[in-house]
Design a protein around this motif. Structure first.
Motif, PDB file in Angstrom:
ATOM      1  N   LEU A 194       0.901  -1.225   0.144  1.00  0.00           N
ATOM      2  CA  LEU A 194      -0.116   0.119   0.101  1.00  0.00           C
ATOM      3  C   LEU A 194       0.780   1.269  -0.033  1.00  0.00           C
ATOM      4  O   LEU A 194       0.668   2.240  -0.744  1.00  0.00           O
ATOM      5  CB  LEU A 194      -1.111  -0.008   1.239  1.00  0.00           C
ATOM      6  N   MET A 195       1.916   1.114   0.786  1.00  0.00           N
ATOM      7  CA  MET A 195       2.692   2.409   0.975  1.00  0.00           C
ATOM      8  C   MET A 195       3.389   2.458  -0.426  1.00  0.00           C
ATOM      9  O   MET A 195       3.565   3.801  -0.771  1.00  0.00           O
ATOM     10  CB  MET A 195       3.779   2.272   2.235  1.00  0.00           C
ATOM     11  N   SER A 196       4.093   1.494  -0.904  1.00  0.00           N
ATOM     12  CA  SER A 196       4.607   1.959  -2.200  1.00  0.00           C
ATOM     13  C   SER A 196       3.630   2.475  -3.244  1.00  0.00           C
ATOM     14  O   SER A 196       4.024   3.311  -4.215  1.00  0.00           O
ATOM     15  CB  SER A 196       5.289   0.671  -2.564  1.00  0.00           C
ATOM     16  N   GLY A 197       2.622   1.720  -3.387  1.00  0.00           N
ATOM     17  CA  GLY A 197       1.549   2.094  -4.299  1.00  0.00           C
ATOM     18  C   GLY A 197       1.140   3.551  -4.062  1.00  0.00           C
ATOM     19  O   GLY A 197       1.208   4.095  -5.120  1.00  0.00           O
ATOM     20  N   THR A 226       3.503  21.830  -1.792  1.00  0.00           N
ATOM     21  CA  THR A 226       3.224  20.758  -2.552  1.00  0.00           C
ATOM     22  C   THR A 226       2.151  19.972  -2.319  1.00  0.00           C
ATOM     23  O   THR A 226       1.469  19.890  -1.282  1.00  0.00           O
ATOM     24  CB  THR A 226       4.423  19.495  -2.316  1.00  0.00           C
ATOM     25  N   HIS A 227       1.307  19.782  -3.483  1.00  0.00           N
ATOM     26  CA  HIS A 227       0.078  19.162  -3.559  1.00  0.00           C
ATOM     27  C   HIS A 227       0.366  17.662  -3.611  1.00  0.00           C
ATOM     28  O   HIS A 227       1.002  17.045  -4.284  1.00  0.00           O
ATOM     29  CB  HIS A 227      -0.750  19.586  -4.541  1.00  0.00           C
ATOM     30  N   ASP A 228      -0.432  16.771  -2.871  1.00  0.00           N
ATOM     31  CA  ASP A 228      -0.796  15.417  -2.870  1.00  0.00           C
ATOM     32  C   ASP A 228       0.643  14.565  -2.380  1.00  0.00           C
ATOM     33  O   ASP A 228       1.450  14.053  -3.379  1.00  0.00           O
ATOM     34  CB  ASP A 228      -1.189  14.878  -4.317  1.00  0.00           C
ATOM     35  N   VAL A 229       0.848  14.587  -1.309  1.00  0.00           N
ATOM     36  CA  VAL A 229       2.099  14.008  -0.706  1.00  0.00           C
ATOM     37  C   VAL A 229       1.721  13.030   0.169  1.00  0.00           C
ATOM     38  O   VAL A 229       0.535  13.010   0.878  1.00  0.00           O
ATOM     39  CB  VAL A 229       3.091  15.054   0.093  1.00  0.00           C
ATOM     40  N   PRO A 230       2.377  11.818   0.041  1.00  0.00           N
ATOM     41  CA  PRO A 230       2.065  10.689   0.892  1.00  0.00           C
ATOM     42  C   PRO A 230       2.532  10.921   2.373  1.00  0.00           C
ATOM     43  O   PRO A 230       3.280  11.740   2.428  1.00  0.00           O
ATOM     44  CB  PRO A 230       2.897   9.460   0.427  1.00  0.00           C
ATOM     45  N   VAL A 231       1.577  10.460   3.293  1.00  0.00           N
ATOM     46  CA  VAL A 231       1.865  10.610   4.820  1.00  0.00           C
ATOM     47  C   VAL A 231       2.154   9.264   5.283  1.00  0.00           C
ATOM     48  O   VAL A 231       1.550   8.350   5.439  1.00  0.00           O
ATOM     49  CB  VAL A 231       0.437  11.022   5.497  1.00  0.00           C
ATOM     50  N   TYR A 232       3.544   8.993   5.639  1.00  0.00           N
ATOM     51  CA  TYR A 232       4.147   7.805   6.188  1.00  0.00           C
ATOM     52  C   TYR A 232       3.717   7.371   7.683  1.00  0.00           C
ATOM     53  O   TYR A 232       3.835   6.410   7.752  1.00  0.00           O
ATOM     54  CB  TYR A 232       5.654   7.913   5.933  1.00  0.00           C
ATOM     55  N   GLY A 233       3.480   8.378   8.351  1.00  0.00           N
ATOM     56  CA  GLY A 233       3.245   8.310   9.856  1.00  0.00           C
ATOM     57  C   GLY A 233       1.968   7.332   9.892  1.00  0.00           C
ATOM     58  O   GLY A 233       1.866   6.556  10.792  1.00  0.00           O
ATOM     59  N   ILE A 234       1.398   7.370   8.876  1.00  0.00           N
ATOM     60  CA  ILE A 234      -0.134   6.652   9.236  1.00  0.00           C
ATOM     61  C   ILE A 234       0.322   5.005   9.117  1.00  0.00           C
ATOM     62  O   ILE A 234      -0.179   4.223   9.762  1.00  0.00           O
ATOM     63  CB  ILE A 234      -1.081   6.777   7.690  1.00  0.00           C
ATOM     64  N   TYR A 235       1.254   4.880   8.265  1.00  0.00           N
ATOM     65  CA  TYR A 235       1.738   3.441   8.179  1.00  0.00           C
ATOM     66  C   TYR A 235       2.547   2.976   9.499  1.00  0.00           C
ATOM     67  O   TYR A 235       2.153   1.811   9.714  1.00  0.00           O
ATOM     68  CB  TYR A 235       2.691   3.206   6.960  1.00  0.00           C
ATOM     69  N   VAL A 266      -6.243   2.525   6.381  1.00  0.00           N
ATOM     70  CA  VAL A 266      -4.913   3.088   5.859  1.00  0.00           C
ATOM     71  C   VAL A 266      -5.251   3.711   4.347  1.00  0.00           C
ATOM     72  O   VAL A 266      -5.053   4.606   3.946  1.00  0.00           O
ATOM     73  CB  VAL A 266      -3.814   2.159   6.121  1.00  0.00           C
ATOM     74  N   ALA A 267      -5.729   2.532   3.568  1.00  0.00           N
ATOM     75  CA  ALA A 267      -6.012   2.905   2.038  1.00  0.00           C
ATOM     76  C   ALA A 267      -6.788   4.096   1.921  1.00  0.00           C
ATOM     77  O   ALA A 267      -6.704   5.121   1.256  1.00  0.00           O
ATOM     78  CB  ALA A 267      -6.287   1.688   1.357  1.00  0.00           C
ATOM     79  N   PHE A 268      -8.015   3.894   2.761  1.00  0.00           N
ATOM     80  CA  PHE A 268      -8.931   5.173   2.560  1.00  0.00           C
ATOM     81  C   PHE A 268      -8.466   6.587   3.095  1.00  0.00           C
ATOM     82  O   PHE A 268      -8.642   7.180   2.263  1.00  0.00           O
ATOM     83  CB  PHE A 268     -10.242   4.662   3.504  1.00  0.00           C
ATOM     84  N   GLY A 269      -7.607   6.240   3.807  1.00  0.00           N
ATOM     85  CA  GLY A 269      -7.196   7.564   4.685  1.00  0.00           C
ATOM     86  C   GLY A 269      -6.179   8.193   3.485  1.00  0.00           C
ATOM     87  O   GLY A 269      -6.019   9.306   3.255  1.00  0.00           O
ATOM     88  N   GLN A 270      -5.346   7.365   3.051  1.00  0.00           N
ATOM     89  CA  GLN A 270      -4.530   7.573   2.061  1.00  0.00           C
ATOM     90  C   GLN A 270      -5.098   8.237   0.941  1.00  0.00           C
ATOM     91  O   GLN A 270      -4.846   9.222   0.294  1.00  0.00           O
ATOM     92  CB  GLN A 270      -3.567   6.517   1.474  1.00  0.00           C
ATOM     93  N   TYR A 271      -6.122   7.747   0.485  1.00  0.00           N
ATOM     94  CA  TYR A 271      -6.868   7.994  -0.816  1.00  0.00           C
ATOM     95  C   TYR A 271      -7.124   9.400  -0.442  1.00  0.00           C
ATOM     96  O   TYR A 271      -7.425  10.511  -1.199  1.00  0.00           O
ATOM     97  CB  TYR A 271      -7.876   7.129  -1.180  1.00  0.00           C
ATOM     98  N   ARG A 272      -8.209   9.564   0.724  1.00  0.00           N
ATOM     99  CA  ARG A 272      -8.662  10.902   1.167  1.00  0.00           C
ATOM    100  C   ARG A 272      -7.888  12.110   1.578  1.00  0.00           C
ATOM    101  O   ARG A 272      -8.325  12.982   1.939  1.00  0.00           O
ATOM    102  CB  ARG A 272      -9.984  10.525   2.209  1.00  0.00           C
ATOM    103  N   GLY A 273      -6.608  11.646   1.638  1.00  0.00           N
ATOM    104  CA  GLY A 273      -5.486  12.777   1.895  1.00  0.00           C
ATOM    105  C   GLY A 273      -5.516  12.882   3.486  1.00  0.00           C
ATOM    106  O   GLY A 273      -5.304  14.101   3.846  1.00  0.00           O
ATOM    107  N   TRP A 274      -5.603  11.866   4.324  1.00  0.00           N
ATOM    108  CA  TRP A 274      -5.553  12.124   5.982  1.00  0.00           C
ATOM    109  C   TRP A 274      -4.145  12.429   6.214  1.00  0.00           C
ATOM    110  O   TRP A 274      -3.253  12.197   5.399  1.00  0.00           O
ATOM    111  CB  TRP A 274      -5.934  10.949   6.581  1.00  0.00           C
TER     112      TRP A 274
END
Lengths: 448, 61
Positions: free
Chosen positions: A263-266, A395-404, B17-25
């Motif tokens: 998921l993270m890499s995707g 920057t728009h649309d950045v991944p948030v790694y803390g969630i992982y 996690v997937a939903f949160g990432q998609y929604r930009g949490w």
């Protein structure tokens, strides 16, 4: 037409046989008919030959205390795992380990069609015991004087304990020549919830298989009044309190981590990481008397609702700068208000050199819809600072790694708790064995 | 039993996690306001940040 006559078909209903003790004359009831080898007079504690019509006295024993009383009274009937049994005998046995005497109780059960069964009880832990139908095989790898494993009906049992069991007290009927003071070498092998036991008396070895039962099951079976005694400690074949496969849990956890990494890499690859704003400003203390706040040019966020990262860089050195930010949607009036401080300190003291803070800062604003935005910035700075440049990047649309990281912990914690509970349970179990945990290499308790 | 529960729980975590990432949490706490007047663009001083008056850090170790 006949009425009220009982049917004559079917097996005759078993009846108890009443006799008298040749020593004291007390009444003796024989419930197992031809099955009993010995019967004990409850009054004078004589062990009598049940096969002898005159009930010859085989042994008379003294009891140290009158407190020995079966929890299930003799003559009590109950349906144990589908079979009707009557309790016909009771004995107390004991063993000494490191100078400590451990006592347990055994009950002889009888069914006229199924024969004899047994129950054992130790500190509130019960076992339903029967004689093995086939001879178990024992692994002859010797360890501490005892074999490590025994196999019975395709299951492997770990050696738990070998000890001498002494018969201290007997009551009722026994399908063997029971004697008080008799010593037998007992070896237990466990595969929770079962225990495989060998009992050697002289040259005769008897193998039995037991299955753990809870006190409440016994109470329900024999419809006993009150509540069963509370089980104390962990018994050798007690099913683990953690009734799950711990290894399976770890495998599932590993699978989830792989999913999480995927998921993270995707999402990291899918994230646009699109720079939408970059500007460098200068904070001048001389200008701060006037209105310090200002707004940036408008920038556009496109695509779906996503994150916005605001990065601030300021070359501060033993100073700070603070920026009150507001990301404002020009179209809807929605705003995200936040304050960020950039500070960097360094020095040298008796502990050596030190640094604190850093010259850059970043924050991720969650769930920002597409639209036209601008930043309102209101800078403040260390009073000793006359002026300093600072750079703002959006920057728009950045991944948030803390969630992982949080998800990883959320997945890990239950497995850790379960593993710890299983470990402590098994540790308690094996601490009572001939192989206490210090010598234990693989008893992590994967109870299915 | 617990393993089944854990499997369910794990998929729920992954789904979140997937939903949160998609929604930009995000993990950062940001104060959200609505209906900011358009005049702020012309008069930035008319807007008062909720973070104004912050007690600033004043020195290192």
């Amino acid at each position: 037409m006949s009425t009220g006559a009982p049917p004559l078909s079917g097996p005759p209903k078993p009846q108890a046989k009443a006799l008298n003790c040749p020593k004291c004359g007390a009444a003796i009831v024989l419930r197992s008919f031809g099955q009993a080898e010995t019967v004990v007079c409850a009054s004078c504690h004589c062990i009598l030959d049940a096969k002898d019509p005159n009930l010859a006295i085989l042994q008379q024993f003294e009891i140290e205390t009158s407190d020995i009383r079966p929890l299930i009274p003799l003559g009590t009937r109950g349906k144990l795992r589908g079979t009707d049994y009557e309790v016909i005998g009771f004995e107390r046995r004991s063993t000494q380990v490191d100078g400590i005497t451990y006592c347990w109780h055994e009950y002889v059960l009888y069914n006229p069609y199924k024969g004899v069964g047994y129950l054992s009880e130790y500190n509130g832990h019960w076992n339903d015991i029967s004689i093995c139908k086939v001879l178990p095989t024992v692994d002859h790898n010797m360890f501490g004087g005892s074999s490590l494993t025994a196999n019975y009906l395709g299951e492997s049992y770990k050696h738990f304990q070998t000890a001498d069991a002494n018969t201290d007290f007997v009551l009722g009927e026994f399908p063997w020549q029971v004697r008080v003071g008799e010593k037998a070498a007992v070896t237990d092998y466990v595969h929770p919830p079962r225990v495989l036991s060998s009992e050697q008396l002289d040259q005769e070895v008897t193998w039995s298989i037991g299955e753990y039962m809870y006190g409440r099951e016994i109470w329900e079976t024999f419809k006993l009044p009150g509540r069963p005694p509370e089980a104390m400690g962990v018994y050798e074949n007690q099913p683990s309190a953690v009734r799950t496969n711990v290894t399976g849990m770890w495998v599932a956890f590993a699978g989830f981590v792989v999913f999480l990494l995927a998921l993270m890499s995707g999402f990291a690859m899918r994230a646009k990481k699109e720079p939408v704003f970059h500007e460098t400003y200068r904070y001048n203390r001389a200008d701060s008397k006037a209105e310090a706040s200002f707004v940036t040019d408008v920038f556009e966020l496109t695509g779906r609702t996503s994150t916005v990262e605001v990065k601030t860089y300021a070359p501060v050195s033993n100073h700070w700068i603070y920026l009150n930010y507001a990301l404002i949607n020009q179209d809807t009036g929605q705003a995200w208000d936040f304050g960020r401080e950039v500070r960097y300190y360094y020095g040298y003291d008796s502990d050596g050199s030190w640094t604190e803070g850093k010259q850059n800062d970043d924050v991720v604003i969650p769930s920002v819809p597409p639209g036209h935005y601008y930043l309102r910035i209101e800078p403040e700075a260390d009073p000793s600072l006359s002026g300093i440049p600072y750079t703002v990047d959006v920057t728009h649309d950045v991944p948030v790694y803390g969630i992982y990281g949080i998800a990883f912990l959320a997945l890990l914690v239950p497995v850790i708790i379960i593993s710890f509970r299983a470990y402590t349970f098994e540790r308690s179990r094996w601490s009572e064995s001939d192989h206490p945990p210090m010598q234990l290499s693989s008893s992590s308790g994967d109870d299915e | 039993m617990f393993r089944k529960f854990y499997l369910l729980y794990g998929f729920l975590v992954l789904g979140t996690v997937a939903f949160g990432q998609y929604r930009g949490w995000s993990l950062d706490t940001i104060n959200q306001l609505k209906n900011i007047p358009k005049s702020v663009r012309d008069n930035p001083g008319s807007y008062r940040s909720v973070y104004g008056g912050y007690h600033h850090y004043t020195g290192g170790k």
